[in-house]
Design an enzyme around this catalytic site. Structure first.
Site, mmCIF file in Angstrom:
data_model
loop_
_atom_site.group_PDB
_atom_site.id
_atom_site.type_symbol
_atom_site.label_atom_id
_atom_site.label_comp_id
_atom_site.label_asym_id
_atom_site.label_seq_id
_atom_site.Cartn_x
_atom_site.Cartn_y
_atom_site.Cartn_z
ATOM 1 C CG HIS A 137 41.945 36.567 33.958
ATOM 2 N ND1 HIS A 137 42.917 36.662 32.986
ATOM 3 C CD2 HIS A 137 42.598 36.379 35.138
ATOM 4 C CE1 HIS A 137 44.116 36.532 33.551
ATOM 5 N NE2 HIS A 137 43.946 36.362 34.859
ATOM 6 C CG ASN A 195 48.845 34.984 33.845
ATOM 7 O OD1 ASN A 195 47.676 34.799 33.540
ATOM 8 N ND2 ASN A 195 49.216 35.265 35.085
ATOM 9 C CE1 TYR A 203 41.390 30.532 38.325
ATOM 10 C CE2 TYR A 203 42.483 30.503 40.464
ATOM 11 C CZ TYR A 203 42.418 30.952 39.160
ATOM 12 O OH TYR A 203 43.369 31.820 38.686
#
Length: 497
Positions: free
Chosen positions: A97, A170, A380
């Site tokens: 991304h 998404n 993350y």
């Protein structure tokens, strides 16, 4: 927590620099002499006769040298700091991304969700909280065209009185695999060749050959749903299954859906390729320009809710990220409305330094046992530490007052779980049924485009890979596989001409 958008918007006054004089217009067609009193009609002078203009100690537009043409001094700390500041002025790119755009606004709850969750900002209608959103392209670099066949990221941060909630979505509702341990391999297949950094069709198509579970994603991804030109017209799906828990401790599985108020729009492969040449940043430009003109971008948030006990009777695992839930059986429940009405003032500080993480939850919003979601729980935050440094939580767009590790919300309190520790496939993978259902839902024109999109790429893969992918397509629809095979023969006949 202060719910003012100014909290995470840089003040323009703090980012502007002033100098002793206003910038003057320059005629770029006329050469400029570096000497203060030079006249364009004057004759060139020998370098030895040039006397440098005296400069003040505060003039830092020149390096410190011995004489006008002597060596630069190592002691010139101004020079070193200027260059080092420049080198470290950019943030490390995201691993995936990479290319993205941002916008800010607010979320307003329209329907009370008190029956299903104790999350504070969802208790009553008309509650409003600030939001920050980043749209992105999953397999990308900064030069990737916005209209390329890709998965679009749609990540939203809610700034609430209880803390921050990050909802990562998404624009397609299914994923390539159902277990996070396979995600690095997926990203490798979606990346350019490590040999020459060029797109390699074999790398992509061997992904669909290797993982039969990716067949549903193949149908979605290679349909016209995989190519868009405007973020204002894409939906958003959580893909993973979360849990809502109410004040009484009752849990429900939940999937999130963003619906564009302007309607969903897609383009075909031909238009996508044409626009990639005309304006590779068209989606980001469209988003920014629309907001700049005062046209707010709006989305409706809905959820699908499921009793966890239903997992025992469904023909598939509801925690499988390669599956969708039937909306007739689990209808969309309206939750609220998001309005994006403010562009970033400083992209690097406000968008690129946004550190999203699925682990940023609130009381009443939890994880399920979804294997992909569980795997994303920690990675993350690790990625943000690597990219932004260990102090990333103190960056203004990420700052949460009085945050400590104890502020994190854990999932599953009160559950009792027992079983054998193992590594195993889920008992009912069913890799093809939903792919068949999606294919059969397409119009004749959409089916034709799907066949062309698959064939034009698969024809460049190795023969063994082609055979496996075609076998997977036969499980979806024998006629689909046959049409793709025939279309590949037409493309193969043009190779080398």
């Amino acid at each position: 927590m202060n719910n003012n958008n100014k909290e995470f918007q840089s003040e323009k006054e703090n980012t502007q620099c002033t100098t002793g004089r206003q910038s003057e217009p320059i005629n770029h067609n006329q050469s400029q002499s570096p000497l203060p009193d030079a006249d364009k009609n004057s004759k060139p002078m020998a370098a030895a006769n040039v006397k440098p203009a005296k400069t003040k100690n505060s003039d830092v537009s020149h390096s410190q040298t011995v004489g006008v043409r002597g060596p630069v001094l190592v002691q010139d700390t101004v020079l070193h700091e200027t260059l080092e500041t420049f080198v470290f002025s950019t943030t490390l790119p995201r691993r995936i991304h990479t290319k993205g755009y941002g916008a800010f606004g607010y979320f307003c709850t329209t329907h009370s969700m008190k029956k299903y969750t104790k999350a504070g900002f969802l208790q009553m209608p008309n509650q409003q909280v600030p939001v920050a959103v980043r749209f992105s392209l999953a397999a990308s670099n900064q030069g990737t065209p916005d209209t390329s066949r890709n998965v679009r990221g749609f990540s939203t941060r809610f700034y609430t009185n209880e803390g921050m909630f990050d909802l990562l979505c998404n624009h397609l509702p299914v994923f390539f695999v159902r277990d996070a341990i396979r995600v690095p391999d997926v990203i490798s297949h979606l990346s350019p060749s490590p040999v020459n950094n060029l797109t390699d069709p074999e790398r992509l198509w061997s992904l669909f050959a290797k993982y039969p579970e990716a067949t549903n994603m193949l149908i979605w991804f290679f349909s016209d749903l995989g190519t868009v030109k405007s973020f204002r017209h894409i939906p958003g799906y959580s893909v993973s299954t979360y849990v809502w828990r109410n004040a009484q401790g009752v849990r429900h599985y939940v999937k999130y859906h963003w619906l564009p108020m302007a309607g969903a729009e897609y383009i075909n492969q031909q238009e996508a390729q044409w626009l990639a040449c005309q304006d590779p940043d068209i989606a980001g430009r469209d988003l920014y320009d629309s907001i700049a003109k005062g046209k707010a971008v709006e989305y409706k948030l809905c959820v699908q809710l499921m009793n966890p006990e239903d997992a025992k009777i469904l023909p598939f695992d509801p925690l499988d990220d390669t599956k969708v839930w039937d909306e007739t059986q689990y209808p969309l429940c309206p939750v609220g409305r998001m309005v994006l009405n403010h562009n970033p003032d400083n992209y690097a500080e406000q968008v690129e330094k946004l550190a999203f993480a699925p682990a940023n939850l609130l009381p009443g919003l939890e994880f399920s046992d979804d294997k992909v979601l569980q795997g994303r729980t920690f990675i993350y935050s690790d990625a943000q530490r690597h990219r932004l440094g260990p102090d990333f939580r103190n960056i203004p767009v990420n700052k949460q007052p009085n945050w400590s590790p104890a502020s994190m919300v854990s999932s599953g309190n009160g559950r009792y779980i027992a079983g054998e520790i193992m590594r195993a496939e889920i008992p009912n993978p069913d890799n093809f049924t939903q792919a068949t259902q999606k294919y059969e839902s397409f119009s004749a024109a959409a089916k034709k485009n799907l066949v062309n999109n698959i064939a034009s790429g698969l024809v460049n893969a190795q023969h063994n890979t082609q055979c496996i992918v075609l076998w997977h397509l036969e499980q979806v629809s024998p006629s689909l596989a046959e049409m793709v095979r025939n279309q590949m023969l037409l493309y193969a006949g043009t190779v080398g001409r």
